[in-house]
Each structure stands twice: as structure tokens, then as C-alpha cells.
Design a protein around this motif. Structure first.
Motif, PDB file in Angstrom:
ATOM      1  N   GLU A  86      30.597 -52.631  24.874  1.00  0.00           N
ATOM      2  CA  GLU A  86      30.268 -54.618  25.786  1.00  0.00           C
ATOM      3  C   GLU A  86      31.076 -54.953  26.929  1.00  0.00           C
ATOM      4  O   GLU A  86      30.299 -55.338  27.490  1.00  0.00           O
ATOM      5  CB  GLU A  86      31.271 -55.091  24.844  1.00  0.00           C
ATOM      6  CG  GLU A  86      30.534 -55.366  23.193  1.00  0.00           C
ATOM      7  CD  GLU A  86      31.870 -55.940  22.475  1.00  0.00           C
ATOM      8  OE1 GLU A  86      31.555 -56.443  21.610  1.00  0.00           O
ATOM      9  OE2 GLU A  86      32.967 -55.646  22.779  1.00  0.00           O
ATOM     10  N   THR A  89      28.273 -54.135  29.562  1.00  0.00           N
ATOM     11  CA  THR A  89      27.369 -54.726  29.844  1.00  0.00           C
ATOM     12  C   THR A  89      28.082 -55.648  30.316  1.00  0.00           C
ATOM     13  O   THR A  89      27.585 -56.341  31.377  1.00  0.00           O
ATOM     14  CB  THR A  89      26.357 -55.040  28.309  1.00  0.00           C
ATOM     15  OG1 THR A  89      26.704 -53.739  27.640  1.00  0.00           O
ATOM     16  CG2 THR A  89      25.799 -56.141  27.859  1.00  0.00           C
ATOM     17  N   TRP A  90      28.614 -56.386  29.812  1.00  0.00           N
ATOM     18  CA  TRP A  90      28.695 -57.928  30.388  1.00  0.00           C
ATOM     19  C   TRP A  90      29.287 -57.401  31.703  1.00  0.00           C
ATOM     20  O   TRP A  90      28.897 -58.502  33.469  1.00  0.00           O
ATOM     21  CB  TRP A  90      29.855 -57.961  29.555  1.00  0.00           C
ATOM     22  CG  TRP A  90      29.334 -58.900  28.290  1.00  0.00           C
ATOM     23  CD1 TRP A  90      28.890 -58.244  26.960  1.00  0.00           C
ATOM     24  CD2 TRP A  90      29.769 -60.381  27.507  1.00  0.00           C
ATOM     25  NE1 TRP A  90      28.625 -59.790  26.288  1.00  0.00           N
ATOM     26  CE2 TRP A  90      28.701 -60.185  26.902  1.00  0.00           C
ATOM     27  CE3 TRP A  90      30.322 -61.884  29.041  1.00  0.00           C
ATOM     28  CZ2 TRP A  90      28.914 -62.305  26.144  1.00  0.00           C
ATOM     29  CZ3 TRP A  90      29.861 -62.650  28.253  1.00  0.00           C
ATOM     30  CH2 TRP A  90      29.478 -63.548  27.287  1.00  0.00           C
ATOM     31  N   THR A  93      26.148 -57.060  34.113  1.00  0.00           N
ATOM     32  CA  THR A  93      25.371 -58.666  33.856  1.00  0.00           C
ATOM     33  C   THR A  93      25.868 -59.809  34.844  1.00  0.00           C
ATOM     34  O   THR A  93      25.263 -60.798  34.908  1.00  0.00           O
ATOM     35  CB  THR A  93      24.868 -59.164  32.266  1.00  0.00           C
ATOM     36  OG1 THR A  93      26.189 -58.678  32.297  1.00  0.00           O
ATOM     37  CG2 THR A  93      23.469 -58.120  32.045  1.00  0.00           C
ATOM     38  N   GLU A  99      19.719 -58.890  34.486  1.00  0.00           N
ATOM     39  CA  GLU A  99      20.713 -59.207  33.903  1.00  0.00           C
ATOM     40  C   GLU A  99      19.531 -58.458  31.859  1.00  0.00           C
ATOM     41  O   GLU A  99      20.506 -58.378  30.902  1.00  0.00           O
ATOM     42  CB  GLU A  99      18.681 -59.717  33.172  1.00  0.00           C
ATOM     43  CG  GLU A  99      18.025 -60.408  34.839  1.00  0.00           C
ATOM     44  CD  GLU A  99      17.179 -61.759  33.941  1.00  0.00           C
ATOM     45  OE1 GLU A  99      16.359 -60.991  33.553  1.00  0.00           O
ATOM     46  OE2 GLU A  99      17.084 -62.589  34.547  1.00  0.00           O
ATOM     47  N   GLN A 100      19.406 -57.060  32.441  1.00  0.00           N
ATOM     48  CA  GLN A 100      19.881 -56.186  31.520  1.00  0.00           C
ATOM     49  C   GLN A 100      20.780 -54.484  31.866  1.00  0.00           C
ATOM     50  O   GLN A 100      20.658 -55.115  33.073  1.00  0.00           O
ATOM     51  CB  GLN A 100      18.263 -55.722  30.908  1.00  0.00           C
ATOM     52  CG  GLN A 100      18.002 -56.089  30.091  1.00  0.00           C
ATOM     53  CD  GLN A 100      15.898 -56.079  29.778  1.00  0.00           C
ATOM     54  OE1 GLN A 100      16.102 -55.340  30.283  1.00  0.00           O
ATOM     55  NE2 GLN A 100      14.850 -57.647  29.617  1.00  0.00           N
ATOM     56  N   ASN A 125      21.706 -56.486  26.863  1.00  0.00           N
ATOM     57  CA  ASN A 125      22.068 -57.053  27.196  1.00  0.00           C
ATOM     58  C   ASN A 125      23.217 -58.951  26.841  1.00  0.00           C
ATOM     59  O   ASN A 125      23.578 -58.147  25.905  1.00  0.00           O
ATOM     60  CB  ASN A 125      20.730 -58.179  28.105  1.00  0.00           C
ATOM     61  CG  ASN A 125      20.630 -59.102  26.502  1.00  0.00           C
ATOM     62  OD1 ASN A 125      21.056 -59.046  25.339  1.00  0.00           O
ATOM     63  ND2 ASN A 125      19.169 -59.246  27.201  1.00  0.00           N
ATOM     64  N   ARG A 126      23.235 -59.333  27.569  1.00  0.00           N
ATOM     65  CA  ARG A 126      24.836 -60.421  27.427  1.00  0.00           C
ATOM     66  C   ARG A 126      24.541 -60.328  25.335  1.00  0.00           C
ATOM     67  O   ARG A 126      25.487 -60.909  24.717  1.00  0.00           O
ATOM     68  CB  ARG A 126      25.036 -61.360  27.720  1.00  0.00           C
ATOM     69  CG  ARG A 126      25.668 -60.617  28.662  1.00  0.00           C
ATOM     70  CD  ARG A 126      26.458 -62.329  29.915  1.00  0.00           C
ATOM     71  NE  ARG A 126      26.800 -61.299  30.763  1.00  0.00           N
ATOM     72  CZ  ARG A 126      27.936 -61.736  31.636  1.00  0.00           C
ATOM     73  NH1 ARG A 126      28.228 -63.602  31.343  1.00  0.00           N
ATOM     74  NH2 ARG A 126      28.721 -61.590  32.792  1.00  0.00           N
ATOM     75  N   SER A 127      22.975 -60.677  24.582  1.00  0.00           N
ATOM     76  CA  SER A 127      23.217 -61.259  23.679  1.00  0.00           C
ATOM     77  C   SER A 127      23.864 -60.098  22.563  1.00  0.00           C
ATOM     78  O   SER A 127      24.064 -60.590  21.900  1.00  0.00           O
ATOM     79  CB  SER A 127      21.669 -61.121  22.967  1.00  0.00           C
ATOM     80  OG  SER A 127      21.107 -59.525  22.942  1.00  0.00           O
ATOM     81  N   ILE A 128      24.501 -58.457  22.961  1.00  0.00           N
ATOM     82  CA  ILE A 128      24.958 -57.602  22.610  1.00  0.00           C
ATOM     83  C   ILE A 128      26.412 -58.259  21.659  1.00  0.00           C
ATOM     84  O   ILE A 128      27.175 -58.007  20.943  1.00  0.00           O
ATOM     85  CB  ILE A 128      25.214 -56.362  22.889  1.00  0.00           C
ATOM     86  CG1 ILE A 128      25.907 -55.600  22.348  1.00  0.00           C
ATOM     87  CG2 ILE A 128      26.610 -56.492  24.335  1.00  0.00           C
ATOM     88  CD1 ILE A 128      26.532 -54.090  23.128  1.00  0.00           C
ATOM     89  N   GLY A 129      26.866 -59.327  22.743  1.00  0.00           N
ATOM     90  CA  GLY A 129      28.194 -60.601  21.630  1.00  0.00           C
ATOM     91  C   GLY A 129      29.428 -59.567  22.733  1.00  0.00           C
ATOM     92  O   GLY A 129      29.737 -58.511  23.442  1.00  0.00           O
TER      93      GLY A 129
END
Length: 137
Positions: A86, A89-90, A93, A99-100, A125-129
Motif C-alpha cells: 500500500e 503504491t500510494w 501514484t 496512475e499505476q 493503483n490507489r484502488s488497492i486502498g
């Protein structure tokens, strides 16, 4: 620039750090890994890696950052595996042209994290939370 470190409750916390505006994104990402590894310390926060994790290289193309890491990526506690994913990724991005994220270990694409085998989505991407508070119950 924002970096993500653990607080005393093991929660990922976004922290803003000053950076030279002339730094390229690869240098900023290397600095991010230095903070996540504890090489650069911030009082009251814990690094995500137990020893230094270094970024070998970065390629940014068509909105995707490919991060090339070596075996130093494995320098985290197994229970922190999702937090590491996380935070990477965060942190990556946050830049306007990324974005990815695609992770590579020893030049091979990662489909799962190395220690506990946490699956890595094909589109990271940020949809991982962030800060998943899952338990076994």
C-alpha cells in the motif's frame, strides 16, 4: 512529497516532507524508499523495512511506473506485507503522471509479494486502498 510510515498503532500515516523541486521523479522515489527503510528517520514513526530497501531503477511510461528492486525488497516483516504494498503504491501514484505501479524483483515482474505471497493486482493503483483493518475473526 508524501511518504507513508507506520505510527505506534501500525497504521500507515501520510507525512509531507520537503523536496527540491528540481529533483526528478526517480530521485524522489529513491528518497521515498530511504524514508520507508528508516535511512531517513522521522521521530515518532516507524519504517516499513527492517533493513534498507533500495530502488535499482524506475521507468515511467504511459502513466505506469515500473519499479525495479533487488532482494532488499524482502527486508520487511511478513505481517507488514500489505502495508508495504500500500505504501509503495500510494507513494508512487502521488505524482501527476503516474496512475499505476508495476513491481519487479530482480528484473522479474511480481505477481505476489515475496514473503507471505500477498497477491499483487494486475493493475496496481490507489484502488488497492490503504490501512486495511482485517482480522481473522
Amino acid at each position: 512529497m508524501q511518504i507513508y510510515l507506520k505510527d505506534s498503532d501500525d497504521t500507515l500515516v501520510p507525512l509531507s516532507i520537503p523536496v527540491n523541486e528540481e529533483m526528478g521523479e526517480e530521485d524522489k522515489l529513491s528518497l521515498m524508499f530511504a524514508y520507508m527503510s528508516g535511512k531517513q528517520e522521522i521521530k515518532g514513526f516507524q519504517p516499513l523495512f527492517v533493513k534498507e530497501c533500495t530502488l535499482d531503477s524506475v521507468t515511467i511510461k504511459n502513466g505506469q511506473a515500473s519499479l525495479y528492486l533487488n532482494d532488499s525488497l524482502k527486508n520487511y516483516k511478513k505481517e507488514d506485507e500489505l502495508r508495504v504494498l500500500e505504501a509503495i503504491t500510494w507513494g508512487t501514484t502521488q505524482f501527476h503522471d503516474i496512475e499505476q505501479v508495476k513491481l519487479y524483483l530482480n528484473k522479474q515482474p511480481l505477481t505476489a509479494m515475496p514473503l507471505a505471497q500477498t497477491p499483487i493486482p494486475a493493475v496496481l493503483n490507489r484502488s488497492i486502498g490503504i490501512n486495511h483493518f482485517e482480522t481473522s475473526t
